[in-house]
Motif scaffolding. Structure first.
Motif, PDB file in Angstrom:
ATOM      1  N   MET A   1       0.839  -1.192   0.000  1.00 54.98           N
ATOM      2  CA  MET A   1       0.000   0.000   0.000  1.00 54.98           C
ATOM      3  C   MET A   1       0.876   1.244   0.000  1.00 54.98           C
ATOM      4  N   THR A   2       0.580   2.182  -0.867  1.00 53.34           N
ATOM      5  CA  THR A   2       1.388   3.387  -0.975  1.00 53.34           C
ATOM      6  C   THR A   2       1.175   4.299   0.227  1.00 53.34           C
ATOM      7  N   MET A   3       2.283   4.762   0.803  1.00 51.50           N
ATOM      8  CA  MET A   3       2.217   5.725   1.896  1.00 51.50           C
ATOM      9  C   MET A   3       2.252   7.121   1.311  1.00 51.50           C
ATOM     10  N   ILE A   4       1.387   7.994   1.797  1.00 46.88           N
ATOM     11  CA  ILE A   4       1.344   9.354   1.279  1.00 46.88           C
ATOM     12  C   ILE A   4       1.467  10.338   2.422  1.00 46.88           C
ATOM     13  N   ARG A   5       1.877  11.543   2.058  1.00 44.82           N
ATOM     14  CA  ARG A   5       1.957  12.618   3.041  1.00 44.82           C
ATOM     15  C   ARG A   5       0.816  13.565   2.753  1.00 44.82           C
ATOM     16  N   MET A   6      -0.194  13.497   3.609  1.00 46.65           N
ATOM     17  CA  MET A   6      -1.466  14.164   3.348  1.00 46.65           C
ATOM     18  C   MET A   6      -1.679  15.314   4.312  1.00 46.65           C
ATOM     19  N   PRO A   7      -1.982  16.513   3.812  1.00 43.86           N
ATOM     20  CA  PRO A   7      -2.277  17.619   4.718  1.00 43.86           C
ATOM     21  C   PRO A   7      -3.568  17.365   5.473  1.00 43.86           C
ATOM     22  N   ALA A   8      -3.671  17.900   6.680  1.00 42.86           N
ATOM     23  CA  ALA A   8      -4.904  17.766   7.440  1.00 42.86           C
ATOM     24  C   ALA A   8      -6.056  18.314   6.611  1.00 42.86           C
ATOM     25  N   LEU A 119      -1.047  10.259  -5.558  1.00 42.87           N
ATOM     26  CA  LEU A 119      -0.417  10.243  -6.879  1.00 42.87           C
ATOM     27  C   LEU A 119       0.849  11.091  -6.887  1.00 42.87           C
ATOM     28  N   GLN A 120       0.796  12.231  -6.214  1.00 44.49           N
ATOM     29  CA  GLN A 120       1.984  13.083  -6.125  1.00 44.49           C
ATOM     30  C   GLN A 120       3.120  12.348  -5.424  1.00 44.49           C
ATOM     31  N   ALA A 121       2.796  11.644  -4.339  1.00 43.99           N
ATOM     32  CA  ALA A 121       3.820  10.917  -3.583  1.00 43.99           C
ATOM     33  C   ALA A 121       4.457   9.813  -4.415  1.00 43.99           C
ATOM     34  N   ALA A 122       3.683   9.245  -5.352  1.00 45.22           N
ATOM     35  CA  ALA A 122       4.190   8.147  -6.184  1.00 45.22           C
ATOM     36  C   ALA A 122       4.692   8.626  -7.540  1.00 45.22           C
ATOM     37  N   THR A 225     -15.803   7.545  -2.309  1.00 41.78           N
ATOM     38  CA  THR A 225     -14.836   7.502  -1.212  1.00 41.78           C
ATOM     39  C   THR A 225     -13.728   6.481  -1.469  1.00 41.78           C
ATOM     40  N   ILE A 226     -13.865   5.674  -2.520  1.00 39.96           N
ATOM     41  CA  ILE A 226     -12.898   4.617  -2.825  1.00 39.96           C
ATOM     42  C   ILE A 226     -12.122   4.996  -4.080  1.00 39.96           C
ATOM     43  N   ARG A 227     -10.798   4.973  -3.998  1.00 39.23           N
ATOM     44  CA  ARG A 227      -9.944   5.304  -5.134  1.00 39.23           C
ATOM     45  C   ARG A 227      -8.904   4.206  -5.341  1.00 39.23           C
ATOM     46  N   GLU A 228      -8.395   4.118  -6.555  1.00 32.52           N
ATOM     47  CA  GLU A 228      -7.365   3.120  -6.843  1.00 32.52           C
ATOM     48  C   GLU A 228      -6.037   3.574  -6.257  1.00 32.52           C
ATOM     49  N   ASP A 229      -5.405   2.688  -5.505  1.00 35.34           N
ATOM     50  CA  ASP A 229      -4.125   3.011  -4.899  1.00 35.34           C
ATOM     51  C   ASP A 229      -3.040   3.063  -5.974  1.00 35.34           C
ATOM     52  N   PRO A 230      -2.096   4.006  -5.878  1.00 39.48           N
ATOM     53  CA  PRO A 230      -1.018   4.075  -6.866  1.00 39.48           C
ATOM     54  C   PRO A 230      -0.262   2.766  -7.045  1.00 39.48           C
ATOM     55  N   ALA A 231      -0.132   1.975  -5.979  1.00 41.68           N
ATOM     56  CA  ALA A 231       0.559   0.688  -6.111  1.00 41.68           C
ATOM     57  C   ALA A 231      -0.182  -0.228  -7.079  1.00 41.68           C
ATOM     58  N   GLN A 232      -1.516  -0.163  -7.074  1.00 37.97           N
ATOM     59  CA  GLN A 232      -2.303  -0.965  -8.012  1.00 37.97           C
ATOM     60  C   GLN A 232      -2.139  -0.453  -9.442  1.00 37.97           C
ATOM     61  N   ILE A 233      -2.063   0.867  -9.584  1.00 38.20           N
ATOM     62  CA  ILE A 233      -1.870   1.445 -10.916  1.00 38.20           C
ATOM     63  C   ILE A 233      -0.511   1.028 -11.472  1.00 38.20           C
ATOM     64  N   LEU A 234       0.517   1.085 -10.635  1.00 38.20           N
ATOM     65  CA  LEU A 234       1.852   0.676 -11.065  1.00 38.20           C
ATOM     66  C   LEU A 234       1.870  -0.795 -11.465  1.00 38.20           C
ATOM     67  N   ALA A 235       1.135  -1.622 -10.722  1.00 37.03           N
ATOM     68  CA  ALA A 235       1.051  -3.042 -11.075  1.00 37.03           C
ATOM     69  C   ALA A 235       0.372  -3.215 -12.432  1.00 37.03           C
TER      70      ALA A 235
END
Length: 263
Positions: A1-8, A119-122, A225-235
């Protein structure tokens, strides 16, 4: 699972006006898209839950996602402006590698901003294999530029003027009256944000498109509320490389000759 840095992110928080100061990047924590989704859902009021259940239920009952383009379909060509007014064609975007095209509702939606931050993080991972990222929103005027600034994005944010591209991909729907009343009550005027008198939104969707304009993978989800994780897109990108004319050379995906054996 991709880790992201998300603003509050507050519940359906409008974008603050742009200033000359640096973007608010420092107040961030490492979270996954799933974790952010769960946290955002806990902030829903009773009215939010009612509106959410109505919209998602309506989209599922009407089977809106069945109208969306699927893997194997030809991707429609387009020409859209970015946040700075520069025009980008689909042909140009996929000229040097596969195109990842993601439709999102707008900068007012915290689930969308979470996806954009992921997406930005990945972004470096996508670029390392030669893929181009572009995100498409119905928002026009200065809203995309404010969005990029507020989130510190270095992505191609394209404005879907007149909803033409979302419509051609089959992911566009007219906002039901109940949903329109709810968002109006929160202070959002999609007509003003979209430059249109008709309130339309895209179903969140992500497509991987090869150099020939063929869709290699499609993620279309009526539950916003559900989005595709960047790791899945990369796969999906790597899978496309192993089963199509896209060749993995030096870690990047390049257009190969039609009919070549997979790399």
């Amino acid at each position: 699972m991709t880790m992201i840095r998300m603003p509050a992110t507050a519940r359906f928080q409008p974008i603050a006006p742009q200033s000359n100061e640096s973007p608010p990047m420092k107040d961030r924590t490492d979270k996954t898209l799933d974790r952010i989704r769960i946290e955002l859902l806990t902030t829903f009021s009773a009215a939010d839950w009612e509106a959410y259940n109505h919209l998602v239920g309506w989209l599922r009952e009407t089977d809106m996602a069945s109208h969306a383009l699927k893997a194997g379909d030809r991707a429609p060509d387009f020409l859209l402006p970015d946040a700075d007014g520069r025009l980008h064609s689909s042909e140009q975007l996929r000229r040097n590698g596969p195109l990842v095209l993601s439709f999102f509702r707008g900068g007012w939606c915290p689930f969308c901003t979470a996806e954009l931050c992921a997406l930005q993080a990945a972004r470096d991972e996508f670029e390392s294999i030669g893929a181009t990222l572009a995100v498409v929103t119905p928002e026009t005027r200065d809203f995309p530029r404010q969005l990029k600034w507020s989130l510190g994005l270095d992505l191609k944010v394209l404005s879907d003027v007149d909803y033409d591209v979302a419509m051609s991909y089959g992911v566009l729907f007219q906002v039901p009256d109940e949903t329109k009343a709810h968002y109006s009550g929160l202070g959002f005027d999609f007509g003003a944000r979209h430059g249109s008198t008709v309130w339309m939104l895209p179903i969140p969707a992500t497509y991987v498109i090869d150099a020939e304009g063929r869709i290699r993978s499609a993620f279309v989800e009526p539950d916003f509320t559900i989005r595709e994780d960047p790791a899945q897109i990369l796969a999906s990108l790597r899978q496309a490389a192993s089963t199509s004319s896209w060749k993995a050379e030096g870690g990047k995906l390049h257009p190969g000759q039609s009919g070549d054996e997979p790399a």
